[in-house]
Design a protein around this motif. Structure first.
Motif, mmCIF file in Angstrom:
data_model
loop_
_atom_site.group_PDB
_atom_site.id
_atom_site.type_symbol
_atom_site.label_atom_id
_atom_site.label_comp_id
_atom_site.label_asym_id
_atom_site.label_seq_id
_atom_site.Cartn_x
_atom_site.Cartn_y
_atom_site.Cartn_z
ATOM 1 N N ARG A 14 0.844 -1.199 0.000
ATOM 2 C CA ARG A 14 0.000 0.000 0.000
ATOM 3 C C ARG A 14 0.883 1.254 0.000
ATOM 4 O O ARG A 14 0.615 2.210 -0.717
ATOM 5 C CB ARG A 14 -0.923 -0.006 1.215
ATOM 6 N N LEU A 15 1.953 1.247 0.799
ATOM 7 C CA LEU A 15 2.878 2.388 0.824
ATOM 8 C C LEU A 15 3.564 2.553 -0.535
ATOM 9 O O LEU A 15 3.705 3.657 -1.049
ATOM 10 C CB LEU A 15 3.921 2.211 1.925
ATOM 11 N N LEU A 16 3.987 1.419 -1.122
ATOM 12 C CA LEU A 16 4.690 1.458 -2.401
ATOM 13 C C LEU A 16 3.767 1.885 -3.545
ATOM 14 O O LEU A 16 4.232 2.410 -4.553
ATOM 15 C CB LEU A 16 5.315 0.095 -2.707
ATOM 16 N N ALA A 17 2.479 1.671 -3.385
ATOM 17 C CA ALA A 17 1.535 2.094 -4.421
ATOM 18 C C ALA A 17 1.457 3.623 -4.486
ATOM 19 O O ALA A 17 1.199 4.181 -5.545
ATOM 20 C CB ALA A 17 0.150 1.512 -4.147
ATOM 21 N N GLY A 18 1.700 4.279 -3.361
ATOM 22 C CA GLY A 18 1.656 5.735 -3.325
ATOM 23 C C GLY A 18 2.871 6.385 -3.949
ATOM 24 O O GLY A 18 2.766 7.359 -4.685
ATOM 25 N N ARG A 19 4.041 5.868 -3.636
ATOM 26 C CA ARG A 19 5.295 6.363 -4.204
ATOM 27 C C ARG A 19 6.386 5.349 -3.883
ATOM 28 O O ARG A 19 6.186 4.444 -3.082
ATOM 29 C CB ARG A 19 5.668 7.740 -3.633
ATOM 30 N N GLU A 20 7.534 5.511 -4.511
ATOM 31 C CA GLU A 20 8.659 4.626 -4.231
ATOM 32 C C GLU A 20 9.142 4.859 -2.800
ATOM 33 O O GLU A 20 9.212 5.991 -2.346
ATOM 34 C CB GLU A 20 9.817 4.880 -5.205
ATOM 35 N N GLU A 55 16.184 0.490 -5.058
ATOM 36 C CA GLU A 55 16.884 1.725 -4.686
ATOM 37 C C GLU A 55 17.018 2.693 -5.854
ATOM 38 O O GLU A 55 16.858 3.909 -5.684
ATOM 39 C CB GLU A 55 18.259 1.385 -4.116
ATOM 40 N N GLN A 56 17.300 2.187 -7.047
ATOM 41 C CA GLN A 56 17.468 3.078 -8.202
ATOM 42 C C GLN A 56 16.171 3.794 -8.544
ATOM 43 O O GLN A 56 16.181 4.959 -8.947
ATOM 44 C CB GLN A 56 17.996 2.304 -9.415
ATOM 45 N N ALA A 60 15.603 7.791 -8.651
ATOM 46 C CA ALA A 60 15.004 8.419 -9.830
ATOM 47 C C ALA A 60 13.741 9.197 -9.451
ATOM 48 O O ALA A 60 13.499 10.295 -9.953
ATOM 49 C CB ALA A 60 14.685 7.360 -10.886
ATOM 50 N N SER A 61 12.952 8.636 -8.543
ATOM 51 C CA SER A 61 11.722 9.290 -8.105
ATOM 52 C C SER A 61 12.019 10.603 -7.390
ATOM 53 O O SER A 61 11.385 11.630 -7.660
ATOM 54 C CB SER A 61 10.946 8.346 -7.181
ATOM 55 N N VAL A 62 12.990 10.583 -6.485
ATOM 56 C CA VAL A 62 13.359 11.809 -5.761
ATOM 57 C C VAL A 62 13.897 12.856 -6.734
ATOM 58 O O VAL A 62 13.516 14.023 -6.667
ATOM 59 C CB VAL A 62 14.381 11.513 -4.643
ATOM 60 N N LEU A 63 14.751 12.442 -7.649
ATOM 61 C CA LEU A 63 15.300 13.385 -8.622
ATOM 62 C C LEU A 63 14.186 13.973 -9.483
ATOM 63 O O LEU A 63 14.155 15.188 -9.724
ATOM 64 C CB LEU A 63 16.354 12.713 -9.499
ATOM 65 N N GLU A 78 17.926 14.546 1.436
ATOM 66 C CA GLU A 78 16.671 13.801 1.308
ATOM 67 C C GLU A 78 16.951 12.329 0.999
ATOM 68 O O GLU A 78 16.334 11.438 1.588
ATOM 69 C CB GLU A 78 15.815 14.427 0.210
ATOM 70 N N LEU A 79 17.881 12.080 0.091
ATOM 71 C CA LEU A 79 18.230 10.693 -0.250
ATOM 72 C C LEU A 79 18.853 9.979 0.949
ATOM 73 O O LEU A 79 18.547 8.811 1.214
ATOM 74 C CB LEU A 79 19.179 10.658 -1.450
ATOM 75 N N GLN A 80 19.732 10.678 1.668
ATOM 76 C CA GLN A 80 20.345 10.080 2.854
ATOM 77 C C GLN A 80 19.292 9.747 3.902
ATOM 78 O O GLN A 80 19.351 8.697 4.545
ATOM 79 C CB GLN A 80 21.406 11.013 3.440
ATOM 80 N N ALA A 81 18.313 10.629 4.085
ATOM 81 C CA ALA A 81 17.250 10.396 5.065
ATOM 82 C C ALA A 81 16.402 9.182 4.685
ATOM 83 O O ALA A 81 15.838 8.524 5.554
ATOM 84 C CB ALA A 81 16.371 11.633 5.193
ATOM 85 N N LYS A 82 16.336 8.878 3.405
ATOM 86 C CA LYS A 82 15.572 7.729 2.942
ATOM 87 C C LYS A 82 16.365 6.427 3.066
ATOM 88 O O LYS A 82 15.843 5.363 2.770
ATOM 89 C CB LYS A 82 15.131 7.926 1.488
#
Length: 149
Positions: A14-20, A55-56, A60-63, A78-82
């Motif tokens: 469900r979480l992954l359906a919202g965003r990566e 992870e890739q 890509a999603s954050v970028l 932001e990437l480090q926090a993830k």
């Protein structure tokens, strides 16, 4: 487990359906729902093996979502926090730094459009770009009106 409680894998999907989401993000969000030790790790291992956690794609999603509005420094944090690996963060930041001046100039142009009339206005424009994670050299060139070297 009752029928009204989704499984850990169901919650993760469900979480992954919202965003990566990175594995570390999913662990952080789903840990309170784990009922037995190792259950969460097994569910995430299975999702990762099936390609649901990648992870890739997270990078890509954050970028895609953030690079047009933020400097490399903010994207890096932001990437480090993830919980993205240091190598993936370094690669993404290196790619962003090539377009840092152009992105900062475009953000500045949309927000302000013209150079500040006085030092206070110039300082305000610089703080605006700094808060978005752009470096000092890039900020001085954009706010000072100097084109790329």
């Amino acid at each position: 487990m009752g029928f009204d409680q989704p499984s850990l894998k169901g919650r993760a999907l469900r979480l992954l359906a919202g965003r990566e989401h990175s594995r570390a993000e999913l662990e952080r969000k789903l840990k309170p729902h784990e009922t037995e030790p190792g259950e969460l790790a097994r569910a995430l291992d299975e999702l990762q093996a099936k390609g649901f956690i990648d992870e890739q794609r997270v990078v890509a999603s954050v970028l895609h979502r953030r690079a047009s509005r933020l400097g490399a420094s903010r994207v890096k944090h932001e990437l480090q926090a993830k919980g993205v690996s240091a190598e993936a963060v370094a690669t993404a930041v290196a790619d962003l730094q090539g377009s840092e001046f152009e992105r900062a100039r475009e953000i500045w142009r949309r927000k302000f459009g013209e150079p500040a009339a006085d030092a206070a206005g110039q300082a305000r424009q610089m703080r605006f770009l700094a808060a978005r994670g752009f470096g000092g050299d890039v900020i001085r060139r954009v706010v000072g009106g100097r084109d790329a070297d």
